[in-house]
Structure formats: C-alpha cells, structure tokens
Design a protein around this motif. Structure first.
Motif, short mmCIF file in Angstrom:
data_model
loop_
_atom_site.label_atom_id
_atom_site.label_comp_id
_atom_site.label_asym_id
_atom_site.label_seq_id
_atom_site.Cartn_x
_atom_site.Cartn_y
_atom_site.Cartn_z
N ILE A 126 1.61 7.94 -6.30
CA ILE A 126 0.75 9.12 -6.45
C ILE A 126 1.37 10.33 -5.76
CG2 ILE A 126 -1.53 10.08 -5.96
CD1 ILE A 126 -2.62 7.24 -6.10
N THR A 127 1.84 10.12 -4.51
CA THR A 127 2.40 11.25 -3.76
C THR A 127 3.69 11.78 -4.38
OG1 THR A 127 3.59 9.76 -2.25
CG2 THR A 127 1.36 10.43 -1.62
N ILE A 128 4.34 10.97 -5.22
CA ILE A 128 5.57 11.44 -5.85
C ILE A 128 5.31 12.64 -6.76
CG2 ILE A 128 5.46 9.99 -7.92
CD1 ILE A 128 8.47 9.51 -7.60
N ASN A 170 2.80 6.87 -16.32
CA ASN A 170 1.71 6.08 -16.89
C ASN A 170 0.34 6.62 -16.47
OD1 ASN A 170 3.38 4.32 -18.27
ND2 ASN A 170 3.53 2.89 -16.57
N LEU A 171 0.29 7.19 -15.26
CA LEU A 171 -0.95 7.83 -14.81
C LEU A 171 -1.29 9.00 -15.73
CD1 LEU A 171 -3.21 8.10 -12.68
CD2 LEU A 171 -1.66 9.60 -11.38
N GLY A 172 -0.28 9.76 -16.13
CA GLY A 172 -0.49 10.86 -17.07
C GLY A 172 -0.98 10.37 -18.41
N ALA A 173 -0.42 9.24 -18.87
CA ALA A 173 -0.85 8.67 -20.14
C ALA A 173 -2.32 8.26 -20.08
CB ALA A 173 0.02 7.46 -20.49
N GLY A 174 -2.72 7.64 -18.97
CA GLY A 174 -4.12 7.25 -18.83
C GLY A 174 -5.04 8.45 -18.72
N ALA A 175 -4.59 9.49 -18.02
CA ALA A 175 -5.41 10.68 -17.82
C ALA A 175 -5.70 11.39 -19.14
CB ALA A 175 -4.74 11.63 -16.84
N SER A 176 -4.79 11.26 -20.10
CA SER A 176 -5.00 11.94 -21.39
C SER A 176 -6.22 11.40 -22.12
CB SER A 176 -3.76 11.80 -22.27
OG SER A 176 -3.59 10.46 -22.71
N THR A 177 -6.59 10.14 -21.86
CA THR A 177 -7.77 9.57 -22.51
C THR A 177 -9.05 10.23 -22.01
OG1 THR A 177 -8.09 7.80 -20.87
CG2 THR A 177 -6.58 7.36 -22.70
N MET A 189 0.83 -1.20 0.00
CA MET A 189 0.00 0.00 0.00
C MET A 189 0.86 1.26 0.00
SD MET A 189 -2.97 1.25 -0.14
CE MET A 189 -4.01 -0.19 0.18
N ALA A 190 1.97 1.21 0.76
CA ALA A 190 2.87 2.37 0.80
C ALA A 190 3.48 2.64 -0.57
CB ALA A 190 3.96 2.14 1.84
N THR A 191 3.84 1.56 -1.27
CA THR A 191 4.41 1.72 -2.62
C THR A 191 3.38 2.28 -3.59
OG1 THR A 191 5.89 -0.15 -2.21
CG2 THR A 191 5.56 0.51 -4.50
N LEU A 192 2.14 1.78 -3.46
CA LEU A 192 1.07 2.26 -4.33
C LEU A 192 0.81 3.74 -4.10
CD1 LEU A 192 -1.16 1.65 -6.39
CD2 LEU A 192 -2.65 1.03 -4.48
N LEU A 193 0.70 4.14 -2.84
CA LEU A 193 0.47 5.54 -2.53
C LEU A 193 1.66 6.40 -2.94
CD1 LEU A 193 -1.20 5.27 1.01
CD2 LEU A 193 -2.31 5.79 -1.17
N GLY A 194 2.87 5.82 -2.84
CA GLY A 194 4.06 6.57 -3.23
C GLY A 194 4.06 6.93 -4.70
N GLN A 226 12.51 4.97 -9.17
CA GLN A 226 12.25 5.01 -10.60
C GLN A 226 10.93 4.34 -10.96
OE1 GLN A 226 15.59 3.47 -12.75
NE2 GLN A 226 16.93 5.17 -12.17
N GLY A 227 10.56 3.28 -10.23
CA GLY A 227 9.29 2.61 -10.48
C GLY A 227 8.10 3.52 -10.21
N GLN A 228 8.18 4.27 -9.12
CA GLN A 228 7.10 5.21 -8.80
C GLN A 228 7.02 6.32 -9.84
OE1 GLN A 228 7.61 6.60 -4.79
NE2 GLN A 228 7.25 4.58 -3.87
N ALA A 229 8.18 6.78 -10.30
CA ALA A 229 8.19 7.83 -11.32
C ALA A 229 7.55 7.33 -12.61
CB ALA A 229 9.62 8.30 -11.58
N LEU A 230 7.85 6.09 -13.00
CA LEU A 230 7.24 5.53 -14.21
C LEU A 230 5.74 5.34 -14.02
CD1 LEU A 230 9.83 2.85 -15.40
CD2 LEU A 230 9.03 4.84 -16.67
#
Length: 232
Positions: A8-10, A150-157, A1-6, A142-146
């Motif tokens: 977003i918070t990044i 990818n969140l930005g790529a999805g948001a563009s749709t 959960m911490a990794t998942l939230l990270g 780097q994983g969180q940054a990627l």
C-alpha cells in the motif's frame, strides 16, 4: 505485515507506481459503470431487446479476449507506454463516445452497434502492458508493485458505479459517458509519466527507456519481470 503494508505504501513511496495504479483504475471503470446504465439505455431509449443487448455484451468481451493477446504483441513492438497511452487511453476515449453516440444516432441498428461494442472491448485491452510495465518501476519490490496494480483493478469495480451514482442524476447518461471519456484522456496523459527518471542522452536514460518500451526502434524489452509473462 510489513510486506502487506508495503504493497500500500508503495503508492506514495514510488509515485510512478501510484500513477500506474490510477491508470489501472481508469482502465475498467467505465466497464463497471456501463453495467449499471447501458442495459436500461440500450433497451428503453435506443430500442434493442434484452437479448440483443446480451449479444452486444458477449461480442464486447469476446473481442476483448483476443485483443488481450494482440496488444501483448503490439506492446512489444510499439512500446509499452505508447500502447497504453494511445491504444488504451486515446482508443478508449474514442470508443466510449462511439458506444453511446452511434446507437443514439442511428437507433436499433444491431450490426452497427455490434461493431462499436467490439471496438470498445478491443480498446479496453490496450492497457495490457501495464502488468509488465509497472513492476519495472520498482525492480526491488516487483511483488508490491503488482499488488498495487491489482488494488487499482479492484478499485475500478467501485469507481465506475460510483461515477454513475453521483452524476447520472444531474448530467444524465450522456454526461456520464463524457466523464468516462475524460478519464481516459487523463490516463493517456498519465501514461507518459510511467518511466524511470534519468538524465536525457545518458546511457542510463537509454537503458531505462528500453526497459519501458521506449527503445530507439520503438520496441519493448524482450524479457518481462518474473510472473508477468502473459496478458492480464
């Protein structure tokens, strides 16, 4: 959960990663917005048949596939940030306007429309170096940054069709096209902030510049972060 939230918070823990995600949203926002308005505009207003429109769309994406490979090489030679800013941001601003105004001015001239459609598809690939650049902004995560990219790529749709839904009524197709062109100009400006902070003229600044495609000779680093070898 911490990794998942990270992941977003990044976006605000490292504002440059957030800027990179915004640039990624802008990258394909017009593409998904055009899916909504251009088929009707090209067939009812310009005068193309539905088959011709589909051929234009096919040419657009075929060109994009090969341009992805091309701009991977260009990014290594010209610099990642420069490629994103000028071939991606400035290039898409120009190609977006041409995609609307050229057919609007000359009518159903299929060869000419094919050229501007291919040019638009090629400039969309100018953002390819983002996949290598953004992880270097957060080397320890780097994983969180990627994931943020990818969140930005999805948001563009969502953002592209949302721009159409809000503005096509009061501004028409032409106004929406100018909004997308303005977004690309904004991404060109934002791309210049995608670098690590370092004092100018120091060894650290030179190293940071090299990692971000701004080495003195204008080349990008010869190695990329793990997992981002190819174009996105």
């Amino acid at each position: 959960m911490a990794t998942l939230l990270g992941s977003i918070t990044i976006l605000w823990r490292n504002p440059r990663v957030g800027v990179g995600s915004v640039v990624r949203v802008i990258n394909t926002a017009s593409q998904f917005g055009f899916f909504v308005i251009l088929p009707i505009h090209f067939t009812r207003t310009v005068g193309f048949s539905l088959t011709q429109w589909l051929h234009l769309l096919s040419a657009m994406f075929a060109t994009n596939i090969f341009a992805n490979l091309l701009f991977g090489v260009v990014g290594d030679r010209f610099g990642w940030r420069r490629t994103i800013a000028w071939f991606g941001g400035a290039g898409c601003a120009l190609s977006t306007l041409l995609l609307f105004y050229v057919p609007d001015a000359v009518g159903a001239n299929f060869p000419l429309a094919l050229l501007v459609a291919a040019f638009y598809g090629a400039t969309l690939a100018g953002y390819v170096p983002l996949s290598a650049l953004v992880p270097t902004l957060e080397p320890k995560h780097q994983g969180q940054a990627l994931a943020a990219l990818n969140l930005g790529a999805g948001a563009s749709t969502f953002v592209g069709p949302a721009v159409v839904a809000v503005f096509v009524g009061p501004l028409g197709v032409e106004g929406v096209v100018w909004i997308f062109a303005g977004m690309y100009v904004l991404s060109c400006l934002l791309a210049h902030f995608l670098k690590l902070p370092a004092a100018p003229g120091t060894a650290e600044a030179d190293g940071a510049g090299a990692r971000h495609g701004d080495a003195p000779d204008g080349t990008a680093p010869t190695t990329a972060p793990a997992g981002v070898r190819g174009p996105h």
